[in-house]
Design a protein around this motif. Structure first.
Motif, PDB file in Angstrom:
ATOM      1  N   SER A 151      42.132  28.983  51.744  1.00 12.11           N
ATOM      2  CA  SER A 151      41.558  28.172  50.673  1.00 12.11           C
ATOM      3  C   SER A 151      41.384  28.993  49.398  1.00 12.11           C
ATOM      4  O   SER A 151      41.233  30.220  49.430  1.00 12.11           O
ATOM      5  CB  SER A 151      40.200  27.612  51.092  1.00 12.11           C
ATOM      6  N   ALA A 152      41.374  28.289  48.279  1.00 12.32           N
ATOM      7  CA  ALA A 152      41.148  28.952  46.999  1.00 12.32           C
ATOM      8  C   ALA A 152      39.743  29.545  46.944  1.00 12.32           C
ATOM      9  O   ALA A 152      39.527  30.610  46.348  1.00 12.32           O
ATOM     10  CB  ALA A 152      41.354  27.955  45.860  1.00 12.32           C
ATOM     11  N   GLU A 153      38.787  28.870  47.572  1.00 15.74           N
ATOM     12  CA  GLU A 153      37.403  29.360  47.600  1.00 15.74           C
ATOM     13  C   GLU A 153      37.330  30.718  48.289  1.00 15.74           C
ATOM     14  O   GLU A 153      36.730  31.677  47.777  1.00 15.74           O
ATOM     15  CB  GLU A 153      36.506  28.360  48.327  1.00 15.74           C
ATOM     16  N   THR A 154      37.959  30.821  49.463  1.00 18.10           N
ATOM     17  CA  THR A 154      37.936  32.086  50.189  1.00 18.10           C
ATOM     18  C   THR A 154      38.698  33.161  49.434  1.00 18.10           C
ATOM     19  O   THR A 154      38.295  34.337  49.433  1.00 18.10           O
ATOM     20  CB  THR A 154      38.517  31.908  51.603  1.00 18.10           C
ATOM     21  N   ALA A 155      39.785  32.805  48.770  1.00 17.93           N
ATOM     22  CA  ALA A 155      40.532  33.787  47.968  1.00 17.93           C
ATOM     23  C   ALA A 155      39.640  34.387  46.887  1.00 17.93           C
ATOM     24  O   ALA A 155      39.670  35.606  46.645  1.00 17.93           O
ATOM     25  CB  ALA A 155      41.756  33.130  47.342  1.00 17.93           C
ATOM     26  N   SER A 156      38.826  33.562  46.255  1.00 18.82           N
ATOM     27  CA  SER A 156      37.904  34.065  45.237  1.00 18.82           C
ATOM     28  C   SER A 156      36.841  34.960  45.865  1.00 18.82           C
ATOM     29  O   SER A 156      36.405  35.954  45.258  1.00 18.82           O
ATOM     30  CB  SER A 156      37.239  32.896  44.502  1.00 18.82           C
ATOM     31  N   GLN A 157      36.423  34.636  47.075  1.00 10.90           N
ATOM     32  CA  GLN A 157      35.438  35.469  47.769  1.00 10.90           C
ATOM     33  C   GLN A 157      36.031  36.819  48.163  1.00 10.90           C
ATOM     34  O   GLN A 157      35.345  37.846  48.117  1.00 10.90           O
ATOM     35  CB  GLN A 157      34.909  34.712  48.988  1.00 10.90           C
ATOM     36  N   ILE A 158      37.305  36.831  48.532  1.00 13.81           N
ATOM     37  CA  ILE A 158      37.976  38.102  48.832  1.00 13.81           C
ATOM     38  C   ILE A 158      38.073  38.947  47.567  1.00 13.81           C
ATOM     39  O   ILE A 158      37.830  40.170  47.591  1.00 13.81           O
ATOM     40  CB  ILE A 158      39.362  37.842  49.445  1.00 13.81           C
ATOM     41  N   GLU A 159      38.403  38.321  46.454  1.00  8.40           N
ATOM     42  CA  GLU A 159      38.487  39.052  45.185  1.00  8.40           C
ATOM     43  C   GLU A 159      37.120  39.623  44.803  1.00  8.40           C
ATOM     44  O   GLU A 159      37.020  40.768  44.355  1.00  8.40           O
ATOM     45  CB  GLU A 159      38.996  38.124  44.093  1.00  8.40           C
ATOM     46  N   TRP A 160      36.069  38.838  44.976  1.00  6.21           N
ATOM     47  CA  TRP A 160      34.714  39.327  44.690  1.00  6.21           C
ATOM     48  C   TRP A 160      34.407  40.544  45.550  1.00  6.21           C
ATOM     49  O   TRP A 160      33.855  41.543  45.066  1.00  6.21           O
ATOM     50  CB  TRP A 160      33.683  38.227  44.958  1.00  6.21           C
ATOM     51  N   ALA A 161      34.742  40.461  46.840  1.00  6.32           N
ATOM     52  CA  ALA A 161      34.470  41.574  47.746  1.00  6.32           C
ATOM     53  C   ALA A 161      35.193  42.837  47.296  1.00  6.32           C
ATOM     54  O   ALA A 161      34.621  43.935  47.289  1.00  6.32           O
ATOM     55  CB  ALA A 161      34.878  41.197  49.172  1.00  6.32           C
ATOM     56  N   SER A 162      36.457  42.690  46.902  1.00  7.97           N
ATOM     57  CA  SER A 162      37.223  43.837  46.429  1.00  7.97           C
ATOM     58  C   SER A 162      36.575  44.470  45.198  1.00  7.97           C
ATOM     59  O   SER A 162      36.522  45.703  45.064  1.00  7.97           O
ATOM     60  CB  SER A 162      38.651  43.409  46.108  1.00  7.97           C
ATOM     61  N   ASP A 163      36.058  43.628  44.313  1.00  3.98           N
ATOM     62  CA  ASP A 163      35.420  44.126  43.091  1.00  3.98           C
ATOM     63  C   ASP A 163      34.055  44.756  43.349  1.00  3.98           C
ATOM     64  O   ASP A 163      33.504  45.413  42.452  1.00  3.98           O
ATOM     65  CB  ASP A 163      35.260  42.983  42.084  1.00  3.98           C
ATOM     66  N   HIS A 164      33.513  44.554  44.537  1.00  2.00           N
ATOM     67  CA  HIS A 164      32.174  45.052  44.833  1.00  2.00           C
ATOM     68  C   HIS A 164      32.158  46.019  46.015  1.00  2.00           C
ATOM     69  O   HIS A 164      31.179  46.081  46.770  1.00  2.00           O
ATOM     70  CB  HIS A 164      31.224  43.876  45.082  1.00  2.00           C
ATOM     71  N   GLY A 165      33.217  46.779  46.170  1.00  2.00           N
ATOM     72  CA  GLY A 165      33.209  47.905  47.093  1.00  2.00           C
ATOM     73  C   GLY A 165      33.740  47.655  48.482  1.00  2.00           C
ATOM     74  O   GLY A 165      33.817  48.593  49.286  1.00  2.00           O
ATOM     75  N   PHE A 166      34.123  46.418  48.820  1.00  2.61           N
ATOM     76  CA  PHE A 166      34.754  46.168  50.116  1.00  2.61           C
ATOM     77  C   PHE A 166      36.196  46.664  50.066  1.00  2.61           C
ATOM     78  O   PHE A 166      36.887  46.500  49.055  1.00  2.61           O
ATOM     79  CB  PHE A 166      34.779  44.669  50.426  1.00  2.61           C
ATOM     80  N   GLN A 167      36.656  47.255  51.152  1.00  4.04           N
ATOM     81  CA  GLN A 167      38.063  47.614  51.268  1.00  4.04           C
ATOM     82  C   GLN A 167      38.836  46.432  51.857  1.00  4.04           C
ATOM     83  O   GLN A 167      38.394  45.799  52.814  1.00  4.04           O
ATOM     84  CB  GLN A 167      38.227  48.842  52.168  1.00  4.04           C
ATOM     85  N   LEU A 168      39.982  46.135  51.266  1.00  3.77           N
ATOM     86  CA  LEU A 168      40.811  45.037  51.754  1.00  3.77           C
ATOM     87  C   LEU A 168      41.933  45.568  52.626  1.00  3.77           C
ATOM     88  O   LEU A 168      42.582  46.570  52.286  1.00  3.77           O
ATOM     89  CB  LEU A 168      41.398  44.242  50.581  1.00  3.77           C
ATOM     90  N   VAL A 169      42.160  44.879  53.736  1.00  7.98           N
ATOM     91  CA  VAL A 169      43.258  45.217  54.636  1.00  7.98           C
ATOM     92  C   VAL A 169      44.099  43.966  54.824  1.00  7.98           C
ATOM     93  O   VAL A 169      43.646  42.981  55.417  1.00  7.98           O
ATOM     94  CB  VAL A 169      42.756  45.726  55.994  1.00  7.98           C
ATOM     95  N   GLU A 198      52.623  46.654  67.141  1.00  5.91           N
ATOM     96  CA  GLU A 198      52.556  47.680  66.096  1.00  5.91           C
ATOM     97  C   GLU A 198      51.798  47.158  64.874  1.00  5.91           C
ATOM     98  O   GLU A 198      51.000  47.893  64.272  1.00  5.91           O
ATOM     99  CB  GLU A 198      53.968  48.103  65.690  1.00  5.91           C
ATOM    100  N   ALA A 199      52.026  45.895  64.520  1.00  7.82           N
ATOM    101  CA  ALA A 199      51.314  45.313  63.377  1.00  7.82           C
ATOM    102  C   ALA A 199      49.813  45.259  63.646  1.00  7.82           C
ATOM    103  O   ALA A 199      49.005  45.554  62.751  1.00  7.82           O
ATOM    104  CB  ALA A 199      51.857  43.918  63.085  1.00  7.82           C
ATOM    105  N   ARG A 200      49.426  44.898  64.858  1.00  6.97           N
ATOM    106  CA  ARG A 200      48.001  44.875  65.210  1.00  6.97           C
ATOM    107  C   ARG A 200      47.391  46.262  65.097  1.00  6.97           C
ATOM    108  O   ARG A 200      46.314  46.439  64.515  1.00  6.97           O
ATOM    109  CB  ARG A 200      47.804  44.351  66.639  1.00  6.97           C
ATOM    110  N   ASP A 201      48.074  47.252  65.657  1.00  9.18           N
ATOM    111  CA  ASP A 201      47.541  48.613  65.646  1.00  9.18           C
ATOM    112  C   ASP A 201      47.340  49.124  64.224  1.00  9.18           C
ATOM    113  O   ASP A 201      46.332  49.790  63.925  1.00  9.18           O
ATOM    114  CB  ASP A 201      48.482  49.553  66.402  1.00  9.18           C
ATOM    115  N   GLU A 202      48.274  48.816  63.335  1.00 13.34           N
ATOM    116  CA  GLU A 202      48.161  49.284  61.959  1.00 13.34           C
ATOM    117  C   GLU A 202      46.937  48.688  61.269  1.00 13.34           C
ATOM    118  O   GLU A 202      46.203  49.387  60.556  1.00 13.34           O
ATOM    119  CB  GLU A 202      49.425  48.932  61.176  1.00 13.34           C
ATOM    120  N   VAL A 203      46.708  47.398  61.495  1.00 14.37           N
ATOM    121  CA  VAL A 203      45.552  46.743  60.881  1.00 14.37           C
ATOM    122  C   VAL A 203      44.251  47.309  61.451  1.00 14.37           C
ATOM    123  O   VAL A 203      43.302  47.600  60.705  1.00 14.37           O
ATOM    124  CB  VAL A 203      45.619  45.222  61.095  1.00 14.37           C
ATOM    125  N   VAL A 204      44.190  47.472  62.753  1.00 15.42           N
ATOM    126  CA  VAL A 204      42.984  47.999  63.393  1.00 15.42           C
ATOM    127  C   VAL A 204      42.652  49.385  62.856  1.00 15.42           C
ATOM    128  O   VAL A 204      41.496  49.670  62.488  1.00 15.42           O
ATOM    129  CB  VAL A 204      43.151  48.034  64.927  1.00 15.42           C
TER     130      VAL A 204
END
Length: 468
Positions: A283-301, A316-322
């Motif tokens: 959702s667009a709402e959650t996308a904005s919340q992810i952007e807010w988190a990035s701007d406030h010190g959360f690391q994005l994966v 392998e994809a799971r292991d990299e994310v973990v």
């Protein structure tokens, strides 16, 4: 609060909708627990002084055939609990169809079990969701504007259950052959008028749709439902939004002394240093919340979902994310693991194309949700976190299934429909974890997209204004 008897049993037709109802009860002094399956007597003994129990369901995404197979045993267990009212909690927008999430089918199945004297449909929920019913037509707020539900910007074009009819009698009439009537706002200005109108309507119509434009209407509806439930020989089966839990029933219970709405089971918690968020919402709402988190010190994966849906590359994809998530958490940072950033993220179409190419005989959403659940389970096991969050209704159900979770109890407000909950699990790594589960449109009640930050801070102060 009651000593031994339950006031209410409810079934939520999706996971985040179930926690919405749970929140409404906890915020009004009702001790309630949400189970993943109907509780056994032994499971109920784990909790003292329960007033209500719920079951988090998934019928909103089921076909009528699947519902007919799934719901009877659940309703039969509810009948054994002997709560005066059984509430089939549906989304506040009532989105459903004859083919998917049929509310009419749920009523048909329930009446075979409960034989309720009539089935009230109470969809209004002024607080907290801005939903109103006038002359049986449903209206919903979005962005400060009020829309008839068949003209609502989101719901009129919902990808699975578009709402093309606002009259709930007509909409529901496409899903069941049972007679449907309505009691409109003209009869909701006094309890006597409401009771007489409902009784008269129920003579010919088994299902009765109730208008509601304000909290006074909801309070009278709660009064009526409780009177009819306690007068009946069996249980009253009701359908509707969480307006029953947030206001209608709790208002009357408080008035007659069964509960004390000033008693708190639901208050802000202490902040924590770090949390992990798993987002499967596009959702667009959650996308904005992810952007807010990035701007406030959360690391994005970013989760490489193209590889995650390919069995040859998924591990392998799971292991990299973990490992990326654990590196951030070990450094003392909060982290958001996400599969998409908004509805236009090119990863969505690319992932679907890859999934179709590998030819897995399963739906993409369930497959991807289960993979995200496996990732989050390992992160939570290894990081020793006290608090976590999941964004996305379907993602929430899949993540919870990976945590061997037995029950949830709402403990703190974060945003309407997305409370912070305490986990009960047989696995030591997860028992006692605090987790917030939010649908894609859930957001805090301010001008910032700070839902994830609010979870990290332990929620928000309890809103006393909702008690008026």
């Amino acid at each position: 609060m009651t000593d031994t008897e339950l006031l209410l049993a409810f079934y939520g037709d999706d996971f985040t909708g179930s926690t919405d109802a749970l929140e409404g009860l906890a915020d009004n002094g009702v001790r309630a627990v949400l189970f993943m399956e109907p509780p056994t007597p032994a499971e109920l003994e784990r909790f003292d002084d329960l007033d209500a129990v719920g079951v988090a369901g998934v019928s909103r995404s089921m076909t009528p055939e699947e519902m007919t197979a799934e719901l009877p045993s659940i309703f039969e267990r509810f009948a054994d609990l002997d709560a005066p009212i059984v509430h089939y909690k549906v989304c506040s927008t009532f989105d459903s169809s004859p083919e998917v999430g049929s509310i009419g089918t749920a009523i048909d199945v329930a009446q075979e079990v409960f034989d309720s004297p009539f089935v009230p449909v109470s969809q209004g929920t002024e607080v907290p969701h801005g939903r109103f019913v006038a002359f049986s037509n449903l209206f919903a707020e979005q962005g400060g504007e009020m829309y008839r539900i068949d003209r609502h910007p989101t719901m009129r074009d919902h990808p699975v259950t578009p709402m093309r009819e606002s009259d709930l009698r007509r909409h529901l009439g496409e899903q069941t052959d049972r007679p449907i009537g309505g009691v409109d706002r003209r009869f909701l200005e006094s309890y006597t008028d409401l009771a007489s109108a409902v009784d008269e309507t129920a003579v010919d119509d088994e299902i009765v749709v109730l208008d509601a434009l304000d909290s006074d209407h909801l309070a009278r509806i709660g009064h009526l439902l409780w009177d009819r439930a306690t007068d009946a020989q069996g249980q009253l089966f009701a359908v509707g939004s969480s307006g029953l839990e947030h206001h209608a029933l709790v208002s009357h219970w408080d008035e007659i002394g069964l509960i004390d709405r000033t008693e708190s089971f639901f208050d802000k918690r202490d902040p924590v240093d770090r949390i992990a968020v798993m987002s499967g919402s596009a959702s667009a709402e959650t996308a904005s919340q992810i952007e807010w988190a990035s701007d406030h010190g959360f690391q994005l994966v970013s989760i490489d979902t193209e590889r995650l849906v390919d069995p040859d590359e998924a591990a392998e994809a799971r292991d990299e994310v973990v490992e990326s998530a654990l590196d951030a958490l070990d450094a003392g940072e909060s982290v958001v693991l996400y599969s998409a950033r908004g509805p236009d993220d090119p990863a969505i179409d690319a992932t679907r194309e890859r999934f179709e190419a590998v030819g897995i005989d399963e739906g993409l959403e369930s497959y991807l949700g289960r993979e995200q659940g496996r990732i989050f389970r390992e992160v939570l096991q290894r990081a020793d976190l006290d608090r976590a969050c999941v964004a996305g209704g379907d993602t929430s159900s899949h993540v919870v299934s990976q945590l061997n979770l037995q029950a949830l109890e709402a403990v703190a407000p974060v945003a309407p429909g997305g409370p912070l909950c305490r986990v009960y699990s047989d696995e030591e790594a997860f028992d006692g974890l605090e987790i917030a589960l939010k649908g894609g449109q859930v957001h805090t009640e301010n001008d910032e997209f700070d839902y994830f930050g609010a979870v990290e801070r332990g929620g928000v102060e309890r809103d006393q204004t909702k008690r008026t």
